[in-house]
Design a protein around this motif. Structure first.
Motif, PDB file in Angstrom:
ATOM      1  N   HIS A  10       0.945  -0.948   0.150  1.00 41.78           N
ATOM      2  CA  HIS A  10       0.291   0.065  -0.034  1.00 41.78           C
ATOM      3  C   HIS A  10       0.340   0.988  -0.216  1.00 41.78           C
ATOM      4  O   HIS A  10       2.162   0.763   1.034  1.00 41.78           O
ATOM      5  CB  HIS A  10      -0.938   0.496   1.349  1.00 41.78           C
ATOM      6  CG  HIS A  10      -1.831   1.405   1.067  1.00 41.78           C
ATOM      7  ND1 HIS A  10      -2.984   1.163   0.349  1.00 41.78           N
ATOM      8  CD2 HIS A  10      -1.508   2.430   2.040  1.00 41.78           C
ATOM      9  CE1 HIS A  10      -3.123   2.171   0.487  1.00 41.78           C
ATOM     10  NE2 HIS A  10      -3.055   3.384   1.112  1.00 41.78           N
ATOM     11  N   ASN A  13       1.270   6.305   3.305  1.00 47.81           N
ATOM     12  CA  ASN A  13      -0.007   8.123   3.424  1.00 47.81           C
ATOM     13  C   ASN A  13       1.253   9.336   3.031  1.00 47.81           C
ATOM     14  O   ASN A  13      -0.087   9.942   2.255  1.00 47.81           O
ATOM     15  CB  ASN A  13       0.240   8.146   5.008  1.00 47.81           C
ATOM     16  CG  ASN A  13      -1.104   7.858   5.391  1.00 47.81           C
ATOM     17  OD1 ASN A  13      -1.761   6.668   4.853  1.00 47.81           O
ATOM     18  ND2 ASN A  13      -1.752   7.825   6.585  1.00 47.81           N
ATOM     19  N   THR A  49      -7.810  17.196   7.627  1.00 46.79           N
ATOM     20  CA  THR A  49      -8.048  17.045   8.762  1.00 46.79           C
ATOM     21  C   THR A  49      -5.822  18.049   9.379  1.00 46.79           C
ATOM     22  O   THR A  49      -5.222  17.863   7.972  1.00 46.79           O
ATOM     23  CB  THR A  49      -6.962  16.636   9.944  1.00 46.79           C
ATOM     24  OG1 THR A  49      -6.277  15.541   9.584  1.00 46.79           O
ATOM     25  CG2 THR A  49      -8.697  15.759   9.759  1.00 46.79           C
ATOM     26  N   MET A  52      -2.900  15.979   8.753  1.00 47.16           N
ATOM     27  CA  MET A  52      -3.223  15.297   7.490  1.00 47.16           C
ATOM     28  C   MET A  52      -2.079  16.404   6.674  1.00 47.16           C
ATOM     29  O   MET A  52      -1.851  16.477   5.572  1.00 47.16           O
ATOM     30  CB  MET A  52      -4.492  15.069   6.333  1.00 47.16           C
ATOM     31  CG  MET A  52      -4.830  13.875   6.320  1.00 47.16           C
ATOM     32  SD  MET A  52      -6.848  14.001   6.367  1.00 47.16           S
ATOM     33  CE  MET A  52      -6.961  13.605   4.237  1.00 47.16           C
TER      34      MET A  52
ATOM     35  N   ARG B 332      -6.132  12.931  21.708  1.00 49.70           N
ATOM     36  CA  ARG B 332      -8.347  13.374  21.073  1.00 49.70           C
ATOM     37  C   ARG B 332      -8.705  13.021  20.016  1.00 49.70           C
ATOM     38  O   ARG B 332      -9.655  12.197  20.070  1.00 49.70           O
ATOM     39  CB  ARG B 332      -8.230  15.167  21.342  1.00 49.70           C
ATOM     40  CG  ARG B 332      -9.783  14.875  21.782  1.00 49.70           C
ATOM     41  CD  ARG B 332      -9.910  16.647  21.587  1.00 49.70           C
ATOM     42  NE  ARG B 332      -9.212  17.034  20.615  1.00 49.70           N
ATOM     43  CZ  ARG B 332      -9.358  18.463  20.189  1.00 49.70           C
ATOM     44  NH1 ARG B 332      -9.946  19.002  20.826  1.00 49.70           N
ATOM     45  NH2 ARG B 332      -9.124  18.759  19.198  1.00 49.70           N
ATOM     46  N   LEU B 619     -11.654  13.826  10.136  1.00 49.15           N
ATOM     47  CA  LEU B 619     -11.393  12.583   8.904  1.00 49.15           C
ATOM     48  C   LEU B 619     -12.776  11.861   8.602  1.00 49.15           C
ATOM     49  O   LEU B 619     -13.490  12.145   9.301  1.00 49.15           O
ATOM     50  CB  LEU B 619     -10.396  11.224   9.799  1.00 49.15           C
ATOM     51  CG  LEU B 619      -8.918  11.879  10.789  1.00 49.15           C
ATOM     52  CD1 LEU B 619      -9.289  10.302  11.547  1.00 49.15           C
ATOM     53  CD2 LEU B 619      -7.908  11.394   9.241  1.00 49.15           C
ATOM     54  N   ASN B 623      -9.311   8.119   5.540  1.00 45.92           N
ATOM     55  CA  ASN B 623      -8.911   9.598   6.007  1.00 45.92           C
ATOM     56  C   ASN B 623      -8.807   8.105   7.024  1.00 45.92           C
ATOM     57  O   ASN B 623      -7.918   7.757   8.003  1.00 45.92           O
ATOM     58  CB  ASN B 623      -8.651  10.244   5.499  1.00 45.92           C
ATOM     59  CG  ASN B 623      -8.843  11.324   4.891  1.00 45.92           C
ATOM     60  OD1 ASN B 623     -10.449  11.724   4.674  1.00 45.92           O
ATOM     61  ND2 ASN B 623      -7.971  11.139   3.203  1.00 45.92           N
ATOM     62  N   ASP B 626      -7.177   4.880   5.991  1.00 44.35           N
ATOM     63  CA  ASP B 626      -5.242   5.282   6.302  1.00 44.35           C
ATOM     64  C   ASP B 626      -5.200   6.049   7.662  1.00 44.35           C
ATOM     65  O   ASP B 626      -3.552   5.087   7.739  1.00 44.35           O
ATOM     66  CB  ASP B 626      -5.007   6.444   5.370  1.00 44.35           C
ATOM     67  CG  ASP B 626      -5.499   6.440   3.453  1.00 44.35           C
ATOM     68  OD1 ASP B 626      -5.686   4.906   3.326  1.00 44.35           O
ATOM     69  OD2 ASP B 626      -5.739   6.944   2.714  1.00 44.35           O
ATOM     70  N   GLU B 627      -5.066   6.702   7.737  1.00 39.07           N
ATOM     71  CA  GLU B 627      -4.345   6.734   9.489  1.00 39.07           C
ATOM     72  C   GLU B 627      -4.747   5.693  10.631  1.00 39.07           C
ATOM     73  O   GLU B 627      -3.596   5.647  11.318  1.00 39.07           O
ATOM     74  CB  GLU B 627      -5.403   8.062  10.065  1.00 39.07           C
ATOM     75  CG  GLU B 627      -5.170   9.424   9.622  1.00 39.07           C
ATOM     76  CD  GLU B 627      -3.995   9.528  10.100  1.00 39.07           C
ATOM     77  OE1 GLU B 627      -3.163  10.221  10.979  1.00 39.07           O
ATOM     78  OE2 GLU B 627      -3.387  10.045   8.881  1.00 39.07           O
ATOM     79  N   ALA B 630      -1.809   3.650   9.648  1.00 38.13           N
ATOM     80  CA  ALA B 630      -0.584   3.651   9.747  1.00 38.13           C
ATOM     81  C   ALA B 630       0.041   3.958  11.269  1.00 38.13           C
ATOM     82  O   ALA B 630       0.771   4.167  11.821  1.00 38.13           O
ATOM     83  CB  ALA B 630      -0.009   5.192   9.607  1.00 38.13           C
ATOM     84  N   ASN B 632      -2.036   5.744  13.623  1.00 43.15           N
ATOM     85  CA  ASN B 632      -2.509   6.851  14.616  1.00 43.15           C
ATOM     86  C   ASN B 632      -3.913   6.800  14.835  1.00 43.15           C
ATOM     87  O   ASN B 632      -4.270   7.069  15.389  1.00 43.15           O
ATOM     88  CB  ASN B 632      -1.504   8.379  13.794  1.00 43.15           C
ATOM     89  CG  ASN B 632      -0.623   7.774  12.712  1.00 43.15           C
ATOM     90  OD1 ASN B 632       0.130   8.379  14.004  1.00 43.15           O
ATOM     91  ND2 ASN B 632      -0.609   8.012  12.117  1.00 43.15           N
ATOM     92  N   LEU B 658      -7.921  -3.757  11.954  1.00 48.38           N
ATOM     93  CA  LEU B 658      -7.442  -4.536  11.992  1.00 48.38           C
ATOM     94  C   LEU B 658      -6.449  -3.848  13.315  1.00 48.38           C
ATOM     95  O   LEU B 658      -6.017  -4.591  14.242  1.00 48.38           O
ATOM     96  CB  LEU B 658      -6.384  -5.884  11.571  1.00 48.38           C
ATOM     97  CG  LEU B 658      -7.391  -7.395  10.645  1.00 48.38           C
ATOM     98  CD1 LEU B 658      -6.726  -7.543   9.759  1.00 48.38           C
ATOM     99  CD2 LEU B 658      -7.464  -8.443  12.145  1.00 48.38           C
TER     100      LEU B 658
END
Lengths: 84, 948
Positions: A10, A13, A49, A52, B332, B619, B623, B626-627, B630, B632, B658
């Motif tokens: 993938h 980011n 955001t 981002m 947060r 988000l 997104n 994706d986060e 990553a 987060n 997951l």
């Protein structure tokens, strides 16, 4: 927890955010330069955001990364994360 | 509570400027010109006996029961086919008429089973009623003559029975199939005494019948009757509620016996459907009480653990504790929620409030992200607000319809029937679609143009249509000058007139002959009322938002905004897509589409909610994933949504799930996403809810609770309790109070209340001081934002390209009998029509690959691969294949990519480069998924304590 047995190559980011920003720039490319630059930055500020935006700017600064001239011109208008 | 009985006027009430006044049984009656004597009489409460008449059908005049006397006229004309006239003096009842009617009834009853006491229609039979009304006391012909009492039942349809022995051949079913549904599946076979209703030369299930139920509803006897009524008996009370399937938002009477649903009957006074229905809303409600429903909250520490049933208190306390832990540990912004377009406005509003007020961020998005978010963006940028312009009734006045990227007869069947009715009356049709959808050629309807474009070239096509309009002088200059920003128009007109946008230049991309584009553009621009209807075939592209804006440009340039028969009309996929968007589900917008950075708006909410609201967007769903991948983003509340099946690039979605530490799923079933969840909260079906849905025409319809929540708790209460457990107080005792808060905070909803909805039936927003009874048509005198804005729409090809490795383009969609991920419809008898998702492939492509009908075929893309059965179909164009994603095991979205709309990140479901080849086994993903269906769905046997 990390039980991921699903392996899937993938985009990272940062690369993905640059790609997304480029697509926004591709849309506004039809407009005169000044409006296009303002609209690209405004769109990103409007929908992304702060994290981002920061991640995009960091990816754009990465060695070897180049942006198209229009996106490069728009990056200055992208708002930085506010310190709260 | 009683059974709602609707008045049947016998024939349609006409709309006319002039009225006529006549005398019926000594009373003066005034009705619109063109109204029948029968309907005029009923308007004064005089019910003339009838059997073949119904006010949703044109008068037919066959049963000869509705005879009347009219002074100065010979004979006894049928009141259903006789128009009321000024000065007419009508007598509906006297000895002569009574005798004639009794004679007619005797003939009917002489060939009808006398089994009233055991008949499933007993007490709800118009034949029985008519016998009583005419005073039938004997049948002089006896019952031993030639008859049809031994005719054999047709039980082939899973939802209704056809018993020809009870049929009086009134033709109501045949006419309903033609006039209301527009399918023409039924006919009267034979002549005279041999006349019988037939679904063609076969039985119902093998026929063209689409099981909409119009024939069953029209039947005055028990000839065509719901199997649920045969099994459970006649209902004894009912409530009007709103269907929970597509964005048409049909009103139904939920007819009950005790707390058991007997049947759903379309409500004539329902302003969206006007008494019509489709197979889903009418019959496919069995999922609501299906054995797969999960009715207890459950938790588990790891997704490989079995689920453990817990009390509501423990589930909510555990959920709050986990979410607080994640925020403490990861920040947060590490948690958020997805609202559902299948849930009510009130539930969605409270969930987004939970996120903004209790989570303290704007990480809330909705499943509209993956369907109509480009509509929100595109219409707001051009027309000034994120909504369609018309009501459904507007199509009755359309002279031309441009249907692009939508398949209304499958996706929005009730509106599709309304479109077909208008097309049969002479309106012209332009279809722009890569596939030959039913509307291209269906009984008594044929598209004037089928612009069979290549997937991914919508912008190229719409630009070329606009090019013709601009360069051939077809612009409505008066409209543009008065209503639109003129500078923007001129910029747009110069752009669109460039040779690069001409049909001849664009043909290389679209594949559509330039001459057809030119002719279609001239047709669209040549009439007074041209309407655009579009669906996900427009939005689910990398240029989805651009196409929406291009369509709005087209409508504005031709003056097709602000009057009936015109407009730009998104056909929304799910029942409450419009509502979930209205309710502030997008991470950048508070309810009413106001950006979170707007200080004045935020202060209004902050004052009422007593918290500070983040002024930065949160988000969006892609997104969030994706986060999460990553590392987060750690916690997600998923309301009534199944992203592991419905969202593109399944393996990326599941990787994100997951990677999270607390996934909470609130749903009726343990869906695909729940396999990756740590908390399961049981949801309520629409039958167990009070609230509202907002349909594709901005119509706010009431949803009414007909049975108590099977899981023991209203969904909106769950959010209140979760907020409380997280330290934020919300206080409502009924969904009407939530609507009051929505109205207080949202200018376009300011006049909406449950009292008004009960009074008016429904209302279309904006509903406020300026429009206290709502707004059926938008932008009538001025655009919401003042002027209409033309946006430039340069064609930018998608980066998803076919090539040597992936020479075919896969496009995905839906079919009539199934609904989205199929969680509801797969748990009904609708499975009969669609047992698995198949790959539709053109005969040429199939032959090149040695594929024959029914072969197992591997579909491989850059994202992944799956295996489906092949269906050879000339509905496709060569080079394009098609499938649906109604069955989770199909893995259609394992193949789709995470390409998305440039403006909104709406996924590009409609364009995936693939290769197809014969295989003899399922894909690795499918095999693993089948194993996980078992391993990740285990539930511990309930202990007595947990079950309490």
């Amino acid at each position: 927890m990390n039980q991921d047995t699903h392996i899937f190559a993938h985009e990272d980011n940062g690369a993905k955010l640059i790609h997304m920003a480029q697509e926004i720039a591709d849309y506004f490319h039809a407009y005169p330069q000044e409006r296009a630059v303002e609209s690209i930055a405004s769109h990103i500020n409007h929908f992304w955001t702060p994290k981002m935006r920061e991640d995009f700017l960091a990816a754009a600064d990465a060695p070897g990364q180049t942006l198209t001239p229009l996106l490069q011109a728009a990056r200055g208008g992208i708002k930085r994360k506010k310190i709260k | 509570m009683s059974l709602i009985q609707e008045i049947d006027f016998g024939t349609p009430i006409r709309i006319a400027e002039r009225t006529v006044t006549l005398t019926i049984d000594g009373e003066q009656v005034s009705v619109p010109e063109g109204t029948s004597v029968m309907a005029a009489a009923m308007s004064r409460g005089v019910k003339i006996p009838k059997l073949c008449a119904s006010d949703n059908l044109e008068p037919f005049g066959s049963c000869r029961l509705c005879l009347v006397e009219i002074e100065g006229r010979r004979g006894t004309p049928a009141s259903c086919t006789t128009p009321a006239e000024n000065g007419m003096v009508v007598h509906t009842q006297n000895e002569r008429l009574a005798k004639l009617r009794r004679g007619v009834m005797e003939l009917y009853i002489s060939d009808h089973p006398l089994d009233c006491l055991t008949c499933s229609a007993n007490g709800n039979c118009e034949l029985q009623d008519a016998a009583g009304e005419v005073g039938l006391r004997e049948v002089r012909y006896g019952y031993k003559g030639e008859n049809h009492l031994d005719d054999v039942k047709d039980e082939s349809n899973p939802y209704f029975s056809y018993d020809p022995s009870k049929c009086i051949v009134c033709s109501r079913c045949v006419r309903a199939c033609e006039e209301v549904q527009g399918t023409f599946a039924l006919t009267i076979e034979g002549r005279g005494f041999d006349s019988r209703v037939k679904p063609g030369p076969t039985n119902f299930i093998e026929s063209e019948c689409v099981s909409c139920g119009a024939c069953v509803q029209a039947c005055p006897t028990a000839t065509l009757i719901e199997k649920s009524v045969i099994e459970r008996g006649q209902p004894e009370h009912s409530l009007v509620t709103t269907c929970a399937y597509c964005g048409v938002g049909c009103s139904f009477k939920a007819e009950m016996r005790g707390d058991e649903l007997v049947r759903m009957v379309p409500y004539k006074a329902g302003q969206a459907n006007e008494g019509h229905s489709c197979v889903k809303g009418r019959f496919a409600y069995g999922y609501a009480t299906h054995k797969d429903r999960m009715l207890k909250p459950m938790i588990r520490a790891r997704i490989t653990d079995p689920w453990r049933e817990v009390s509501w208190e423990e589930a909510i306390s555990h959920t709050a504790s986990e979410l607080k832990r994640l925020q403490a540990q990861y920040g947060r912004d590490s948690i958020g929620a997805i609202t559902s377009s299948r849930c009510t406005n009130e539930e969605v509003f409270v969930l987004q409030k939970l996120v903004r007020a209790a989570f303290g961020n704007n990480n809330v998005d909705t499943c509209a992200r993956v369907c109509h978010s480009p509509t929100g963006y595109g219409l707001k940028m051009t027309l000034g607000t994120s909504a369609g312009t018309q009501d459904f009734a507007s199509v009755d006045y359309a002279d031309v319809m441009l249907v692009i990227g939508a398949n209304p007869t499958d996706g929005h069947p009730v509106f599709g029937s309304r479109m077909k009715k208008r097309l049969r009356a002479g309106a012209k049709l332009i279809v722009a679609d890569p596939r030959s959808i039913d509307l291209v050629r269906t009984p008594h309807v044929q598209a004037d143009f089928h612009l069979q474009l290549k997937p991914g070239t919508n912008v190229a096509l719409v630009n070329s249509l606009a090019h013709v309009i601009v360069t051939e002088g077809l612009v409505n200059e008066a409209f543009v000058r008065e209503r639109c920003d003129l500078d923007e128009f001129e910029t747009w007109a110069r752009f669109i007139a460039l040779a690069q946008n001409s049909p001849e230049e664009m043909e290389q991309y679209t594949g559509v002959p330039a001459k057809d584009v030119r002719a279609a553009a001239r047709l669209y621009a040549s009439v007074k009322n041209a309407a655009i209807y579009y669906g996900l075939g427009v939005t689910e592209h990398s240029q989805g938002s651009t196409t929406v804006m291009a369509l709005a440009n087209l409508a504005m340039a031709t003056g097709n905004i602000g009057h009936v028969g015109a407009g730009v009309n998104p056909l929304r996929g799910q029942n409450n897509v419009q509502g979930s968007c209205d309710m502030g589900s997008f991470p950048h917008e508070l309810p009413g589409y106001r950006h979170v950075s707007d200080d004045a708006t935020r202060e209004t909410f902050q004052a009422l909610w007593g918290v500070e609201i983040d002024d930065e967007p949160g988000l969006r769903i892609p997104n969030m994933i994706d986060e999460a991948v990553a590392g987060n983003y750690k916690g997600l509340f998923v309301q009534g949504e199944d992203i592991a099946q419905s969202d593109p690039n399944t393996q990326h979605i599941t990787s994100g799930l997951l990677a999270m530490e607390c996934v909470i799923v609130q749903d009726l079933f343990l869906n695909e996403t729940a396999k990756y969840a740590h908390v399961f909260l049981p949801g309520c079906s629409f039958l167990e809810k009070d609230g509202t849905f907002t349909n594709a025409e901005r119509r706010i319809n009431r949803v009414r609770k007909v049975m108590a929540p099977l899981c023991g708790k209203d969904e909106w209460r769950v959010f209140i309790e979760l907020a409380h457990a997280m330290g934020y107080e919300m206080d409502y005792s009924h969904p009407s109070e939530i609507m009051d808060e929505i109205a207080a905070l949202t200018p376009t909803f300011a006049g909406v209340s449950y009292a008004k909805l009960d009074e008016m039936g429904s209302v279309q927003w904006p509903c406020n001081e300026a429009a206290p009874y709502g707004t059926p048509l938008m932008h009538v005198d001025r655009f919401v934002g003042g002027k209409g804005h033309f946006m430039l729409t340069e064609y930018v090809p998608t980066r998803e390209r076919s090539g040597p490795r992936f020479p075919l383009i896969l496009t995905t969609g839906r079919i009539l009998s199934q609904y989205n991920v199929g969680a509801q419809t797969r748990r009904t008898e609708n499975g009969f029509w669609h047992k698995e998702d198949v790959l539709e492939i053109h005969p040429f492509d199939a032959e090149q690959r040695g594929i024959v009908d029914g072969d197992l075929v591997s579909v491989v893309s850059r994202s992944g691969d799956t295996a489906l059965r092949a269906k050879i179909s000339d509905r496709m164009q060569p080079g394009v294949v098609y499938t649906t994603f109604h069955h989770p095991g199909s893995g259609a979205n394992v193949v789709t990519t995470d390409n998305s709309d440039w403006a909104t990140n709406c996924p590009e479901y409609k364009v995936t480069a693939v290769e197809a080849r014969r295989v003899n086994s399922l894909s690795t993903w499918q095999e693993r998924n089948a194993e996980e269906d078992v391993s990740l769905r285990r539930v511990l046997e309930a202990t007595p304590d947990a079950a309490e």
